[in-house]
Each structure stands twice: as C-alpha cells, then as structure tokens.
Design an enzyme around this catalytic site. Structure first.
Site, PDB file in Angstrom:
ATOM      1  N   LYS A 143       0.830  -1.206   0.000  1.00  0.00           N
ATOM      2  CA  LYS A 143       0.000   0.000   0.000  1.00  0.00           C
ATOM      3  C   LYS A 143       0.872   1.266   0.000  1.00  0.00           C
ATOM      4  CE  LYS A 143      -3.330  -0.148   3.035  1.00  0.00           C
ATOM      5  NZ  LYS A 143      -4.225   0.062   4.206  1.00  0.00           N
ATOM      6  N   LYS A 155       2.127  -3.843  11.011  1.00  0.00           N
ATOM      7  CA  LYS A 155       0.785  -3.825  11.615  1.00  0.00           C
ATOM      8  C   LYS A 155       0.884  -4.358  13.036  1.00  0.00           C
ATOM      9  CE  LYS A 155      -3.383  -2.880   9.996  1.00  0.00           C
ATOM     10  NZ  LYS A 155      -3.577  -1.979   8.837  1.00  0.00           N
ATOM     11  N   HIS A 238      -4.651  18.168  10.519  1.00  0.00           N
ATOM     12  CA  HIS A 238      -6.031  18.326  10.057  1.00  0.00           C
ATOM     13  C   HIS A 238      -6.279  17.391   8.874  1.00  0.00           C
ATOM     14  CE1 HIS A 238      -7.198  21.718  12.543  1.00  0.00           C
ATOM     15  NE2 HIS A 238      -5.970  22.174  12.385  1.00  0.00           N
TER      16      HIS A 238
HETATM   17  N1  GLU Z   1      -4.689   1.557   9.548  1.00  0.00           N
HETATM   18  C1  GLU Z   1      -4.604   2.300   8.321  1.00  0.00           C
HETATM   19  C2  GLU Z   1      -4.402   1.380   7.150  1.00  0.00           C
HETATM   20  O1  GLU Z   1      -4.651   0.205   7.224  1.00  0.00           O
HETATM   21  C3  GLU Z   1      -3.604   3.435   8.397  1.00  0.00           C
HETATM   22  C4  GLU Z   1      -2.182   3.051   8.561  1.00  0.00           C
HETATM   23  C5  GLU Z   1      -1.243   4.227   8.849  1.00  0.00           C
HETATM   24  O2  GLU Z   1      -1.664   5.361   8.724  1.00  0.00           O
HETATM   25  O3  GLU Z   1      -0.108   3.950   9.189  1.00  0.00           O
HETATM   26  O4  GLU Z   1      -4.060   1.812   6.085  1.00  0.00           O
END
Ligand code: GLU
Length: 530
Positions: A143, A155, A238
């Site tokens: 991602k 994660k 923000h």
């Molecule tokens: N938990 C979000 C995701 O799965 C954000 C992760 C982040 O901002 O580090 O993309």
C-alpha cells in the site's frame, strides 16, 4: 508473454513454460479455495503479479552482469520481499478494575524495512491473530509503495474486544503495549510508526505517543512522530481522521470519470445518481459514504456489525452517524427496512466493503449485484472471488490503492512532526501579501497603458474563487490537495500498467505490479547483502 498474461488474467496460473517465475506449489490451489489463509492470500497476489512483471523487472535491472546473474538477483530480491521480516508476540498482564488478572496478547509484525520507518495501524479486536497481523503488515508494504509513501509495512494487533473493557483498562493495556514495543524497537519515529486501525483512534495514539515520550523516547525531540493519527493538540494533522474515506472517494472518482472503464462495466460516467451499499459503518465507511453522497451518489444500504438497514430512497450518512452515536447501533434508523447479511447482494452500482477481511468469497462473489467494488477494507476479496468478479465484469478497485489515503496523510503528519511546524505557518502571511501585490501590480500596469494621467482607474477585483484562496491555503487545504494529487497520480499509474500489461479489469495485479516494481528497484539499486 501473451499466454503468460492471459493465464494471469483468468486467475489460473500454471507453472508451465511461462517464464521462470511461477506461483509456488503450496499456493497453487488458492484460486479455487473457499477459505484461504489471509497471509497466503497476499502471497498469492504477490506471486501472481510477479509472473506478470518478471520480464520487465529483469530487463530494467541496471547491473552490468550477464542475464543469468540478473535472474539470480531477481530471485533473491523477490524471495526477500515475500515473508514478514520480524514478528513480535507479547503476552503481558492486565489487572482489571475488578481486581482480577488477565493475560493480554498483542502482536507487531514488520513485513518490510526496505524503507524506514515501517508503518501501519494498530488494531484492537477479539479476532486478531498472528496470521492476520502478518497479512495486514504485508498489505501495508504494498500500500505504501502504491502511493509512493516512503515507508516499510507493519501492523499491530491486540486480542481484545475494546467494548468489554473500561477506558482505564484500555489505557493500561495500550501504555503497557507501547512500552514493550518501544523497548524492542517496534515503536520509534525512525523505525516503526503505528496509527489507528479497527477499534483504535486518536485516544489510543495519544497514549502511545505519551508513553513513548516519557520513557524510551525521553530526550528525543522527534518523540511525537512515533505514531500518527494523533489529535491536533498532540501533534496530529487536520484531515487525518477522514483521510482514508476521502482517499476512497478521490480514487473512485478517477475511475468513475474514466469512460473506457465505465463502458467496460456498463455504468454511465460520473457520480450523479449512483447508488451504493456500505459494509461497515466505522471511521472509513462513514467518511467514505459522506463524500460519496456529497458528490451526488445515494447510500441505499448499510451493513453494520449486528444488522443491515436498507432504503431505496437513500440514507443520510451524517444523520445515521448521529443516530449510531446516541443509540449504539444503526438498527431502527428511521425510514429504513431492517435486513440481514444478504444486504450485500442487493442491487446497487457500487459496493464498498469497509469492515474486515475475506468477506467476498468463492461462495458469494456470484451473488453480488453491483458493477463496481471499492475495497475500503484491507483484504476483503479472496483470489477465487477475484477471478469470479473479473469474469463477471465487475470492476474491483483494490485495497492497496483505494484505501491508501489514511497512510498518505499519516506520512504528512509524520513530516509535520519532524518539521515541528504546521503546514503553511511560515507562508500564510507572505502568500496573502503576494496575492494583493499581484492584483495591485496588474491594476497599475493596465492603468499605465490605457488611462491618461489623472483620468479614471481600472480596479482589479478578485473573483469569488480567488477571494476565497487569497489568504493562502490552510493546513487542511494542503492536506486535501496533497491527498488528491497522490490518489490521482497513483490511480493513473495503475491504469497505465493495466493497459501496458493488457490486464483489463484485473486492477489488483496492476497495483501489485506497480508496488513490487518500486520496492524491487530499491533493493536492486541498494544491494541485498550487507
Ligand atoms: N490503519 C490504516 C491502514 O490500514 C492506516 C495506517 C497508517 O496510517 O499507518 O491503512
């Protein structure tokens, strides 16, 4: 090459003769499996994309070595990109408010550290497990790369149902977890930076940052950059809370405006009159729905944790959010009919899974009545379902691109923290003065050219739009335009790769190809062996 691509598109990849790279034996039944394991599923998508990208990656290697050497290096790099680098499992005690003790289990997986820090959310859910955290960390790697956020993927998850614990108990759990992570290098502005995910939000990020700053990060001037998604007065930015939903909206707009894709799936271009159903009405589902409705679409169904609600006349997401806040459920929202889980199979233009993983499966993919799926959740679609959707000409915009808005704005927050100044602070006044100078200069030039001395003047007045912008951009404006730019650029790159590789509706493979290519180049240039 053509046969290789065709076999990739059908989801049935063979090991025979189609180039050197192939799907490993142990993953070959994934395209037909009903309940694949989550991490294996991500591995499968990774390999599927590698089959498509292999020739390009090898041909683009800049090493001046024979082809055989390049192939070996290709194998080495791609082997390195696949597993989780490290996984930490913690078990620690919690003394509950009642005086009873419990052992709490938590994980942090760092999938990739090709760039640092590793980045990804922290989830609180009773369903958290090691494999889930590993898979979500891997998805974070791809991602971040898909939207050019220069981070590795990580994660965290704690096996806890936050609804069953008091605020004090949750604070103790979060602070203890933060301390353990920090001591082991899994929480630090330079190495590993968590953010909100399912069951966590600004409050938990405040506890993480505060614990870090008061302990391991004491004396580190950048301590507050150890996590993102913080409230504004704790170093947040923000636009972070709504960022994932906003990014989902930006990316969906790009595809809705693409006539070629819309013709392919039989949908008219643009937002007007589009109907959609959302699965999950948490932070991402709510904000996504809000932006969709604001653009002219109609929310006809919401599938919550315990119940679904449907209304062909449309549901106002803002009123529904207020209702959910006061009643603790979406059940009974006025003007809606109550449904079960089969709500996701009702007719609509767009289906937005915004809850959890592995929800679109071999068993139900044929029942979906939508034309487009936008994966606001991480990993909602299994490979078997993916192949069915492509076959049925349903356009799926994959998670690793479409829900990357959250981590994109997290990146902006992290940069803000390192800069120790909010966006625009140094330039607000200068921009405003420059704009007025510009108007004045235009006025004076026109007067000099066209007006005789002492006769008349040509006042230059700003349009309403310019008037609104004249004072310069607020931090929120900068975040919104940075996010829109990021989603547009990555979306266009996705479309280009899908075209170049003739992948048609298989945007997932295109997205993985783009992400893998960038990570591959990083390893390839830097070298693998230390
Ligand atoms: N938990 C979000 C995701 O799965 C954000 C992760 C982040 O901002 O580090 O993309």
């Amino acid at each position: 090459m053509v046969s290789k691509i065709l076999s990739v598109m059908s989801g049935q990849i063979s090991t025979r003769n189609y180039g050197d790279h192939h799907i490993p034996e142990r993953l070959q039944d994934l395209p037909t499996k009903s309940n694949p394991e989550f991490f294996e599923m991500v591995e499968y998508y990774f390999h599927k994309a590698l089959v498509a990208a292999e020739d390009k990656l090898i041909s683009e290697m800049r090493d001046k070595i024979p082809l055989e050497g390049k192939k070996k290096k290709f194998k080495g790099i791609t082997m390195l990109m696949q597993p989780c680098r490290t996984i930490l499992e913690l078990n620690f005690p919690l003394r509950r408010d009642s005086g009873d003790y419990e052992i709490i289990r938590g994980y942090r997986a760092q999938h990739s550290t090709h760039r640092l820090p590793a980045k990804g959310g922290m989830r609180f859910s009773q369903f958290v497990n090691r494999v889930e955290v590993m898979a979500l960390a891997a998805l974070m790697t791809f991602k971040c790369s898909s939207v050019d956020v220069p981070f590795g993927g990580a994660k965290a998850g704690i096996v806890i149902d936050p609804k069953c614990y008091s605020v004090h108990e949750l604070e103790r759990v979060t602070r203890r977890f933060a301390l353990e992570l920090a001591k082991k290098g899994y929480l630090s502005p330079a190495l590993d930076v968590p953010a909100p995910d399912m069951g966590t939000g600004e409050r938990e990020m405040t506890w993480l940052a505060d614990t870090y700053e008061k302990t391991v990060g004491h004396g580190d001037i950048n301590a507050h950059a150890c996590c993102t998604g913080k409230p504004i007065n704790q170093g947040g930015i923000h636009g972070r809370t709504a960022a994932t939903g906003r990014g989902v909206f930006n990316g969906t707009t790009l595809f809705l405006e693409n006539e070629k894709y819309m013709n392919e799936i039989g949908l008219s271009p643009g937002w007007a009159g589009k109907t959609f159903i959302v699965q999950g009405f948490g932070n991402v589902g709510y904000h996504g729905a809000r932006y969709f409705c604001r653009a002219g679409a109609k929310l006809v169904g919401v599938l919550g944790r315990d119940v679904g609600i449907y209304s062909k006349d449309g549901i106002d997401p803002i009123k529904l959010d207020e209702y959910k806040f006061s009643n603790g459920t979406i059940k009974g929202f006025p003007g809606t009919e109550e449904t079960g889980g089969d709500l996701m199979f009702r007719e609509c233009d767009i289906f937005m899974p915004a809850a959890t993983e592995l929800v679109i499966t071999k068993e139900n993919a044929a029942k979906l009545q939508c034309k487009m799926i936008v994966e606001a959740a991480n990993g909602p679609t299994t490979p078997a379902a993916d192949a069915i959707l492509i076959e049925r000409k349903i356009l799926t915009i994959p998670d690793l691109y479409i829900n990357a808005g959250g981590v994109t704005v997290s990146f902006f927050e992290w940069l803000k923290n390192l800069n120790h100044v909010s966006y625009g602070r140094l330039t607000f006044k200068y921009e405003k003065d420059t704009n007025f100078c510009l108007l004045d200069s235009v006025q004076k030039s026109i007067e000099k050219r066209f007006c005789k001395e002492g006769v008349g003047s040509v006042p230059i007045t700003p349009t309403n739009e310019f008037e609104a912008r004249i004072a310069g951009a607020s931090e929120r404006d900068i975040v919104h335009s940075g996010l829109a730019y990021t989603m547009e650029r990555a979306g266009k790159a996705l479309i280009k790769t899908a075209e170049d590789l003739n992948l048609c509706l298989d945007l997932r493979t295109a997205a993985y190809v783009n992400s893998i290519s960038k990570i591959f180049a990083t390893y390839s240039e830097a070298g693998l062996v230390f």
